[in-house]
Design an enzyme around this catalytic site. Sequence first.
Site, mmCIF file in Angstrom:
data_model
loop_
_atom_site.group_PDB
_atom_site.id
_atom_site.type_symbol
_atom_site.label_atom_id
_atom_site.label_comp_id
_atom_site.label_asym_id
_atom_site.label_seq_id
_atom_site.Cartn_x
_atom_site.Cartn_y
_atom_site.Cartn_z
ATOM 1 N N TRP A 74 -4.309 40.709 63.085
ATOM 2 C CA TRP A 74 -3.542 41.079 64.298
ATOM 3 C C TRP A 74 -2.143 41.147 63.971
ATOM 4 O O TRP A 74 -1.812 40.867 65.041
ATOM 5 C CB TRP A 74 -3.972 40.376 65.151
ATOM 6 C CG TRP A 74 -5.501 40.044 66.388
ATOM 7 C CD1 TRP A 74 -5.924 41.404 65.913
ATOM 8 C CD2 TRP A 74 -5.849 40.006 67.070
ATOM 9 N NE1 TRP A 74 -7.447 41.124 66.756
ATOM 10 C CE2 TRP A 74 -7.251 39.888 67.375
ATOM 11 C CE3 TRP A 74 -6.130 38.646 68.237
ATOM 12 C CZ2 TRP A 74 -7.949 39.912 68.488
ATOM 13 C CZ3 TRP A 74 -6.208 38.285 69.454
ATOM 14 C CH2 TRP A 74 -8.024 39.079 69.223
ATOM 15 N N GLU B 218 -6.438 45.595 48.813
ATOM 16 C CA GLU B 218 -5.656 46.087 49.538
ATOM 17 C C GLU B 218 -4.824 46.846 49.197
ATOM 18 O O GLU B 218 -3.045 46.116 48.705
ATOM 19 C CB GLU B 218 -4.904 45.779 50.676
ATOM 20 C CG GLU B 218 -6.273 44.646 51.366
ATOM 21 C CD GLU B 218 -5.135 44.382 52.849
ATOM 22 O OE1 GLU B 218 -6.116 44.567 53.927
ATOM 23 O OE2 GLU B 218 -4.817 43.470 53.430
ATOM 24 N N SER C 181 -4.800 51.176 56.461
ATOM 25 C CA SER C 181 -5.242 52.317 57.369
ATOM 26 C C SER C 181 -6.713 52.511 57.408
ATOM 27 O O SER C 181 -7.781 53.579 57.683
ATOM 28 C CB SER C 181 -4.989 53.438 56.664
ATOM 29 O OG SER C 181 -3.316 52.960 56.757
ATOM 30 N N GLY D 101 -6.354 46.055 59.714
ATOM 31 C CA GLY D 101 -4.748 45.902 60.401
ATOM 32 C C GLY D 101 -4.233 46.455 62.107
ATOM 33 O O GLY D 101 -5.646 46.167 63.567
HETATM 34 P P1 PGA Z 1 -3.342 48.621 58.437
HETATM 35 O O1 PGA Z 1 -3.135 46.436 58.109
HETATM 36 O O2 PGA Z 1 -4.780 48.878 58.976
HETATM 37 O O3 PGA Z 1 -3.174 48.751 59.854
HETATM 38 O O4 PGA Z 1 -3.146 49.073 57.801
HETATM 39 C C1 PGA Z 1 -4.381 46.505 57.351
HETATM 40 C C2 PGA Z 1 -3.829 45.268 56.877
HETATM 41 O O5 PGA Z 1 -2.347 45.365 56.778
HETATM 42 O O6 PGA Z 1 -4.280 44.249 56.321
#
Ligand code: PGA
Length: 258
Positions: free
Chosen positions: A13, A170, A217, A238
């Site tokens: 979050w 990531e 994303s 995220g």
């Molecule tokens: P996002 O963030 O899904 O908004 O790209 C992912 C994260 O930073 O863990």
Amino acid sequence: MAKRTRTLIVGNWKMNPQSADEAKTIFLGIRKASEKVKRVDTVVCPPFVLIPALEKLVAGRFATYLGAQDCFYEASGSFTGNISPALLKRSGVSYAIIGHSERRALGESDEVVNRKTIAALTAQLKPIICVGERERDADGKFYAEVEGQVATALKGVRKADLKNVIIAYEPVWAIGKKESEAMTPAQLQEMAIFIKKTLVELYDASAATLPVLYGGSVTSANTQGLLEVREVEGLLVGRASLDVKDFGLIIGLADKRA
Ligand code: PGA
């Protein structure tokens, strides 16, 4: 490859939402979605101060857990502004994201990530260690960057503790973008295989079972394709994890994967 048992869906979050009431509403919506499925563990990582408001909502029979977005590497003492893993554990937290790229961008080194990983394990929190290249180069040097992050994060981590470790891949370039700019499943598969190979080289063949998640994303629109990658055991989400409907769809799709 062994039959898949469970998929892990983690919601990060970040600095949201802005009140305990809002957090409870979103959390209950997510819990409802995860109550409906059988093969998914759901983890929600709220801002620290919202953890007590959610602690009572994670009672045993729901496969919905609380995670922290960070933890410090000391157990107690004069470390202004930091939070000990043991205190988080006592507050109902089961997981801790460690080394998120947004923290690395503020100066967190691989060595700090390693110390935090060990401290989390000592406090019986499950570290979700974030790794990922900042950008991709044509020569493939980014593989070495990721390999170095994994190896340093796990320095001194005993084989017996590996069952509690999760790696979240990531790539920084794919975070906070449009879902069409997330990684392609083919790119993801190559990297997931590479991370598993790195783990096997560091330990032994049994380390290939360590869960590798993808983050960057993720929305319900690209979940299915990403989870078709057999080597990936879940997702770190995220923005979409604050949207009850979308996160619920992600959880449902994870439950249905082959
Ligand atoms: P996002 O963030 O899904 O908004 O790209 C992912 C994260 O930073 O863990």
